[in-house]
Motif scaffolding. Structure first.
Motif, PDB file in Angstrom:
ATOM      1  N   ILE A 119       0.816  -1.228   0.000  1.00  0.00           N
ATOM      2  CA  ILE A 119       0.000   0.000   0.000  1.00  0.00           C
ATOM      3  C   ILE A 119       0.843   1.269   0.000  1.00  0.00           C
ATOM      4  CG2 ILE A 119      -2.008  -1.039   1.104  1.00  0.00           C
ATOM      5  CD1 ILE A 119      -0.934   0.300   3.739  1.00  0.00           C
ATOM      6  N   ILE A 120       2.121   1.146  -0.289  1.00  0.00           N
ATOM      7  CA  ILE A 120       3.000   2.323  -0.269  1.00  0.00           C
ATOM      8  C   ILE A 120       3.523   2.566  -1.687  1.00  0.00           C
ATOM      9  CG2 ILE A 120       4.934   3.435   0.897  1.00  0.00           C
ATOM     10  CD1 ILE A 120       4.748   1.241   3.040  1.00  0.00           C
ATOM     11  N   PRO A 121       2.754   3.272  -2.500  1.00  0.00           N
ATOM     12  CA  PRO A 121       3.122   3.446  -3.908  1.00  0.00           C
ATOM     13  C   PRO A 121       4.520   4.013  -4.141  1.00  0.00           C
ATOM     14  CG  PRO A 121       0.878   4.206  -3.539  1.00  0.00           C
ATOM     15  CD  PRO A 121       1.479   3.916  -2.189  1.00  0.00           C
ATOM     16  N   HIS A 122       4.938   4.981  -3.354  1.00  0.00           N
ATOM     17  CA  HIS A 122       6.258   5.561  -3.622  1.00  0.00           C
ATOM     18  C   HIS A 122       7.382   4.571  -3.332  1.00  0.00           C
ATOM     19  CE1 HIS A 122       5.939   6.503   0.707  1.00  0.00           C
ATOM     20  NE2 HIS A 122       7.258   6.565   0.700  1.00  0.00           N
ATOM     21  N   ILE A 123       7.167   3.630  -2.433  1.00  0.00           N
ATOM     22  CA  ILE A 123       8.174   2.594  -2.178  1.00  0.00           C
ATOM     23  C   ILE A 123       8.171   1.567  -3.313  1.00  0.00           C
ATOM     24  CG2 ILE A 123       8.896   0.742  -0.619  1.00  0.00           C
ATOM     25  CD1 ILE A 123       9.471   3.557   0.451  1.00  0.00           C
ATOM     26  N   ILE A 124       6.998   1.220  -3.811  1.00  0.00           N
ATOM     27  CA  ILE A 124       6.918   0.321  -4.969  1.00  0.00           C
ATOM     28  C   ILE A 124       7.664   0.944  -6.138  1.00  0.00           C
ATOM     29  CG2 ILE A 124       5.358  -0.678  -6.714  1.00  0.00           C
ATOM     30  CD1 ILE A 124       3.277  -0.955  -4.428  1.00  0.00           C
ATOM     31  N   GLN A 125       7.464   2.229  -6.334  1.00  0.00           N
ATOM     32  CA  GLN A 125       8.139   2.961  -7.410  1.00  0.00           C
ATOM     33  C   GLN A 125       9.665   2.918  -7.222  1.00  0.00           C
ATOM     34  OE1 GLN A 125       6.973   7.135  -7.619  1.00  0.00           O
ATOM     35  NE2 GLN A 125       6.284   6.723  -9.715  1.00  0.00           N
ATOM     36  N   GLU A 126      10.120   3.124  -5.997  1.00  0.00           N
ATOM     37  CA  GLU A 126      11.564   3.080  -5.715  1.00  0.00           C
ATOM     38  C   GLU A 126      12.139   1.696  -5.987  1.00  0.00           C
ATOM     39  OE1 GLU A 126      14.473   3.079  -1.857  1.00  0.00           O
ATOM     40  OE2 GLU A 126      12.839   4.542  -1.838  1.00  0.00           O
ATOM     41  N   VAL A 127      11.447   0.663  -5.529  1.00  0.00           N
ATOM     42  CA  VAL A 127      11.924  -0.716  -5.760  1.00  0.00           C
ATOM     43  C   VAL A 127      11.971  -0.998  -7.257  1.00  0.00           C
ATOM     44  CG1 VAL A 127      11.406  -3.166  -5.405  1.00  0.00           C
ATOM     45  CG2 VAL A 127      11.130  -1.553  -3.509  1.00  0.00           C
ATOM     46  N   ARG A 128      10.960  -0.579  -7.976  1.00  0.00           N
ATOM     47  CA  ARG A 128      10.896  -0.807  -9.430  1.00  0.00           C
ATOM     48  C   ARG A 128      12.061  -0.131 -10.144  1.00  0.00           C
ATOM     49  NH1 ARG A 128      10.502  -3.908 -13.091  1.00  0.00           N
ATOM     50  NH2 ARG A 128       9.498  -3.313 -15.001  1.00  0.00           N
ATOM     51  N   GLN A 129      12.418   1.079  -9.695  1.00  0.00           N
ATOM     52  CA  GLN A 129      13.534   1.794 -10.313  1.00  0.00           C
ATOM     53  C   GLN A 129      14.874   1.144  -9.979  1.00  0.00           C
ATOM     54  OE1 GLN A 129      12.911   5.784  -8.906  1.00  0.00           O
ATOM     55  NE2 GLN A 129      11.308   6.198 -10.397  1.00  0.00           N
ATOM     56  N   ARG A 130      14.969   0.595  -8.803  1.00  0.00           N
ATOM     57  CA  ARG A 130      16.245   0.035  -8.327  1.00  0.00           C
ATOM     58  C   ARG A 130      16.482  -1.391  -8.814  1.00  0.00           C
ATOM     59  NH1 ARG A 130      19.073   0.963  -3.055  1.00  0.00           N
ATOM     60  NH2 ARG A 130      20.993  -0.184  -3.414  1.00  0.00           N
ATOM     61  N   ILE A 131      15.434  -2.188  -8.885  1.00  0.00           N
ATOM     62  CA  ILE A 131      15.554  -3.600  -9.255  1.00  0.00           C
ATOM     63  C   ILE A 131      14.672  -3.867 -10.469  1.00  0.00           C
ATOM     64  CG2 ILE A 131      15.131  -5.980  -8.490  1.00  0.00           C
ATOM     65  CD1 ILE A 131      17.368  -4.688  -6.928  1.00  0.00           C
ATOM     66  N   ASP A 132      15.252  -4.423 -11.499  1.00  0.00           N
ATOM     67  CA  ASP A 132      14.510  -4.697 -12.728  1.00  0.00           C
ATOM     68  C   ASP A 132      13.919  -6.109 -12.702  1.00  0.00           C
ATOM     69  OD1 ASP A 132      13.455  -4.222 -15.239  1.00  0.00           O
ATOM     70  OD2 ASP A 132      15.218  -5.050 -16.245  1.00  0.00           O
ATOM     71  N   ILE A 133      13.024  -6.325 -11.750  1.00  0.00           N
ATOM     72  CA  ILE A 133      12.299  -7.589 -11.608  1.00  0.00           C
ATOM     73  C   ILE A 133      10.832  -7.198 -11.429  1.00  0.00           C
ATOM     74  CG2 ILE A 133      11.961  -9.670 -10.202  1.00  0.00           C
ATOM     75  CD1 ILE A 133      14.899  -9.366  -9.292  1.00  0.00           C
ATOM     76  N   PRO A 134       9.917  -7.859 -12.137  1.00  0.00           N
ATOM     77  CA  PRO A 134       8.500  -7.513 -11.987  1.00  0.00           C
ATOM     78  C   PRO A 134       8.042  -7.620 -10.529  1.00  0.00           C
ATOM     79  CG  PRO A 134       8.813  -9.011 -13.833  1.00  0.00           C
ATOM     80  CD  PRO A 134      10.125  -8.937 -13.103  1.00  0.00           C
ATOM     81  N   ILE A 135       7.217  -6.662 -10.131  1.00  0.00           N
ATOM     82  CA  ILE A 135       6.773  -6.557  -8.737  1.00  0.00           C
ATOM     83  C   ILE A 135       5.304  -6.938  -8.604  1.00  0.00           C
ATOM     84  CG2 ILE A 135       6.326  -4.941  -6.836  1.00  0.00           C
ATOM     85  CD1 ILE A 135       8.701  -3.280  -7.906  1.00  0.00           C
TER      86      ILE A 135
END
Length: 183
Positions: free
Chosen positions: A133-149
């Motif tokens: 439920i934390i969109p900005h953290i999902i966004q950060e993880v997506r930018q840092r790691i190129d693995i589907p979330i």
């Protein structure tokens, strides 16, 4: 093995919910809490309905969540994939050509950095980020790691599903029937 266009991955916490999920339009489903003795019949039942079951290894009662359990599941139960917080379990799934989902809990900055190091050394098919439920953290993880979330945990509304997807999650995992029955 990929989820395709499926944006919701329903997760069953009971046999009753699992049976209800089998009537849903979703191809991929998650089996959470169950007993090891139920696995074969539940997975067989799902396969007869053209469902692909992802087993959450950490939550199976009567089975350790280690690489030996993962081998047993891959060879005897034959689900579509395994989900676990334990890297060794996820590595076995990947080695056996099952969908491999590494579940990570993003509790604080240290947990995030530890997860990044882990994911840099091992490339599962998906990572399930909790809480989702934390969109900005999902966004950060997506930018840092190129693995589907996959975003999971504490998602309680359609708006939260949309926010997780907009932030970069490819799908949302949820045990809330009211979400997966309406989406």
């Amino acid at each position: 093995m990929h989820l395709g266009d499926q944006k919701i991955v329903p997760a069953a916490r009971s046999v009753k919910d699992f049976e209800r999920m089998l009537k849903s339009p979703y191809e991929y489903v998650i089996l959470l809490d169950c007993h090891a003795a139920q696995l074969q019949s539940l997975v067989s039942m799902a396969k007869k309905r053209n469902k692909k079951v992802l087993l959450h290894v950490d939550l199976i009662k009567g089975l350790r969540n280690d690489e030996h359990a993962a081998e047993f599941l891959c060879q005897q139960i034959r689900p579509a994939g395994l989900i676990s917080t334990r890297t060794q379990v996820v590595q076995v799934a990947k080695k056996r050509s099952l969908m491999a989902v590494q579940r990570i809990f993003l509790l604080d900055s240290h947990a995030m950095e530890t997860s990044y190091r882990l994911l840099d050394s091992f490339r599962p098919d998906y990572i399930e980020v909790l809480p989702g439920i934390i969109p900005h953290i999902i966004q950060e993880v997506r930018q840092r790691i190129d693995i589907p979330i996959l975003a999971g945990g504490l998602i309680r509304s359609r708006e939260e599903v949309c926010a997780a997807l907009e932030a970069g999650a490819v799908a949302v995992t949820t045990s809330r029937r009211e979400i997966w029955e309406r989406m």
